[in-house]
Design an enzyme around this catalytic site. Sequence first.
Site, PDB file in Angstrom:
ATOM      1  N   THR A  80      -3.102   4.709   5.523  1.00 65.02           N
ATOM      2  CA  THR A  80      -4.222   3.756   5.546  1.00 65.02           C
ATOM      3  C   THR A  80      -4.960   3.793   6.872  1.00 65.02           C
ATOM      4  O   THR A  80      -6.157   3.549   6.928  1.00 65.02           O
ATOM      5  CB  THR A  80      -3.682   2.338   5.259  1.00 65.02           C
ATOM      6  OG1 THR A  80      -3.066   2.359   3.979  1.00 65.02           O
ATOM      7  CG2 THR A  80      -4.771   1.300   5.301  1.00 65.02           C
TER       8      THR A  80
ATOM      9  N   TYR B 120      -8.955   1.255  -1.519  1.00 64.50           N
ATOM     10  CA  TYR B 120      -9.323   2.345  -0.602  1.00 64.50           C
ATOM     11  C   TYR B 120      -8.495   3.586  -0.932  1.00 64.50           C
ATOM     12  O   TYR B 120      -7.536   3.525  -1.689  1.00 64.50           O
ATOM     13  CB  TYR B 120      -9.053   1.924   0.841  1.00 64.50           C
ATOM     14  CG  TYR B 120      -7.571   1.736   1.109  1.00 64.50           C
ATOM     15  CD1 TYR B 120      -6.968   0.491   0.883  1.00 64.50           C
ATOM     16  CD2 TYR B 120      -6.766   2.779   1.541  1.00 64.50           C
ATOM     17  CE1 TYR B 120      -5.626   0.301   1.098  1.00 64.50           C
ATOM     18  CE2 TYR B 120      -5.409   2.601   1.765  1.00 64.50           C
ATOM     19  CZ  TYR B 120      -4.854   1.363   1.536  1.00 64.50           C
ATOM     20  OH  TYR B 120      -3.508   1.180   1.739  1.00 64.50           O
TER      21      TYR B 120
ATOM     22  N   SER C 149       1.457   7.960   2.262  1.00 64.64           N
ATOM     23  CA  SER C 149       2.839   8.311   2.643  1.00 64.64           C
ATOM     24  C   SER C 149       3.821   8.224   1.477  1.00 64.64           C
ATOM     25  O   SER C 149       4.973   8.657   1.610  1.00 64.64           O
ATOM     26  CB  SER C 149       3.315   7.439   3.800  1.00 64.64           C
ATOM     27  OG  SER C 149       3.623   6.132   3.377  1.00 64.64           O
TER      28      SER C 149
ATOM     29  N   THR D  52       2.135   3.370   5.889  1.00 65.79           N
ATOM     30  CA  THR D  52       3.155   2.344   6.153  1.00 65.79           C
ATOM     31  C   THR D  52       4.238   2.316   5.077  1.00 65.79           C
ATOM     32  O   THR D  52       5.311   1.798   5.295  1.00 65.79           O
ATOM     33  CB  THR D  52       2.491   0.963   6.217  1.00 65.79           C
ATOM     34  OG1 THR D  52       1.821   0.710   4.977  1.00 65.79           O
ATOM     35  CG2 THR D  52       1.519   0.889   7.376  1.00 65.79           C
ATOM     36  N   ASP D  53       3.951   2.869   3.887  1.00 63.69           N
ATOM     37  CA  ASP D  53       4.918   2.722   2.780  1.00 63.69           C
ATOM     38  C   ASP D  53       6.242   3.425   3.067  1.00 63.69           C
ATOM     39  O   ASP D  53       7.289   2.927   2.661  1.00 63.69           O
ATOM     40  CB  ASP D  53       4.321   3.262   1.472  1.00 63.69           C
ATOM     41  CG  ASP D  53       3.246   2.344   0.923  1.00 63.69           C
ATOM     42  OD1 ASP D  53       2.584   2.730  -0.060  1.00 63.69           O
ATOM     43  OD2 ASP D  53       3.063   1.252   1.503  1.00 63.69           O
TER      44      ASP D  53
ATOM     45  N   LYS E 260       9.431  -2.355   6.099  1.00 61.56           N
ATOM     46  CA  LYS E 260       8.198  -2.961   5.608  1.00 61.56           C
ATOM     47  C   LYS E 260       8.626  -4.011   4.603  1.00 61.56           C
ATOM     48  O   LYS E 260       9.295  -3.698   3.612  1.00 61.56           O
ATOM     49  CB  LYS E 260       7.295  -1.907   4.965  1.00 61.56           C
ATOM     50  CG  LYS E 260       5.963  -2.483   4.490  1.00 61.56           C
ATOM     51  CD  LYS E 260       5.033  -1.412   3.956  1.00 61.56           C
ATOM     52  CE  LYS E 260       3.694  -2.002   3.531  1.00 61.56           C
ATOM     53  NZ  LYS E 260       2.765  -0.955   2.983  1.00 61.56           N
TER      54      LYS E 260
ATOM     55  N   GLU F 163      38.615  -3.818  -1.010  1.00 61.44           N
ATOM     56  CA  GLU F 163      38.781  -2.764  -2.032  1.00 61.44           C
ATOM     57  C   GLU F 163      38.162  -1.428  -1.622  1.00 61.44           C
ATOM     58  O   GLU F 163      38.444  -0.389  -2.222  1.00 61.44           O
ATOM     59  CB  GLU F 163      38.122  -3.178  -3.362  1.00 61.44           C
ATOM     60  CG  GLU F 163      38.592  -4.474  -3.969  1.00 61.44           C
ATOM     61  CD  GLU F 163      37.894  -5.675  -3.328  1.00 61.44           C
ATOM     62  OE1 GLU F 163      38.315  -6.795  -3.580  1.00 61.44           O
ATOM     63  OE2 GLU F 163      36.968  -5.470  -2.519  1.00 61.44           O
TER      64      GLU F 163
HETATM   65  N1  DAS Z   1      -1.503   4.075   1.717  1.00 62.42           N
HETATM   66  C1  DAS Z   1      -0.132   3.667   1.908  1.00 62.42           C
HETATM   67  C2  DAS Z   1       0.609   4.715   2.714  1.00 62.42           C
HETATM   68  O1  DAS Z   1       0.027   5.768   2.975  1.00 62.42           O
HETATM   69  C3  DAS Z   1      -0.063   2.368   2.622  1.00 62.42           C
HETATM   70  C4  DAS Z   1      -0.433   2.443   4.076  1.00 62.42           C
HETATM   71  O2  DAS Z   1      -0.684   3.456   4.658  1.00 62.42           O
HETATM   72  O3  DAS Z   1      -0.457   1.376   4.621  1.00 62.42           O
HETATM   73  O4  DAS Z   1       1.772   4.464   3.025  1.00 62.42           O
END
Ligand code: DAS
Length: 326
Positions: free
Chosen positions: A14, A27, A60, A93-94, A166, A284
């Site tokens: 992003t 986006y 990502s 971020t993913d 995240k 266990e």
């Molecule tokens: N588009 C998603 C990613 O590439 C989310 C982001 O980047 O925030 O992980």
Amino acid sequence: MTIPRILVLATGGTIAGAAESATRHDYRPGQITIEELLSRVKELGIPAQLTGRQIANIGSEDMSPAIWASLHAACDAAMNDPECDGIIITHGTDTAEETAFLLDLTLSTHKPVVLVGAMRPATAVGYDGLRNFANAMRVASDCEAAGRGVLVVMGDRVFAARDIRKNRTRGTDAFAGFPRDSVGLVTPSALEWFGAPWRSGEPARFPFRQQLPDVPVLYIHSGITPDYADRLITAETRGIVVCGVGEGNMPDSVRQRLVELAKPGLQVVRASRLGEGLVDREPEDDANGFIAARALSPAKARILLQMLIAAGQDDPAAIQCEFDRR
Ligand code: DAS
């Protein structure tokens, strides 16, 4: 003061995203090149010599072992390049936490390595990417950032790769750290560390391998039955991470199936589907041959288990010691 020389490795996300207008949410990630991003950064007037390299330009969710291999090779070369003082990786971020943890395990970090992303695309009102990038520059330019493993800078906070998760789908405060919340606070004009570097002088814990053993994740939910585990296991499977309820729990019928599978050598790690909380060993586990994930999320437990199996580790007790390490 000498100008820091920072290598910027771009993978998309992003932070490089664009939408049709400044207010739309829909986006596309990975639309802006590293050159365009660095030209916007230059307008900030922050003293640094930035060298950009486009490793990929993806969302990502499409991160892959092949891209990890390119990223690791570029970081490793920069670590040994006397002309480079620090590394910034722009990333979605993913899966930022997985890339950060994988590099944390496979790089010596005697120079700062900082991963940074954004929750809003570059075209959005309130784009957070430029601030996050300026913060990442401050961290990557600070010699105190070395010896802390791979760091992730998001929302004015500095997280250790091992801790970061995240935990929100939206909002610029989408990240948290567990068990350490953050290891520093950063703004474009100030940086405050909490505590000293904890791994100065340490080599990489594992060699980087693009081919890693098959380790699926079994998500535990109400009503799950043992055949869910059977469907995940193939002849190539060497381990399984249980994304358990509570502290790594599962129905007894599933547990017994995994005990049978562990006997011939399948490694079984109990992690939790919850965002925070330790999964400690239970009595266990010894008899069952299971491993407790401790503070690692299922995704990170999977990466660590893959590394250990690839390194030839097949003793659950020794694997547990590796999960117990900070
Ligand atoms: N588009 C998603 C990613 O590439 C989310 C982001 O980047 O925030 O992980």
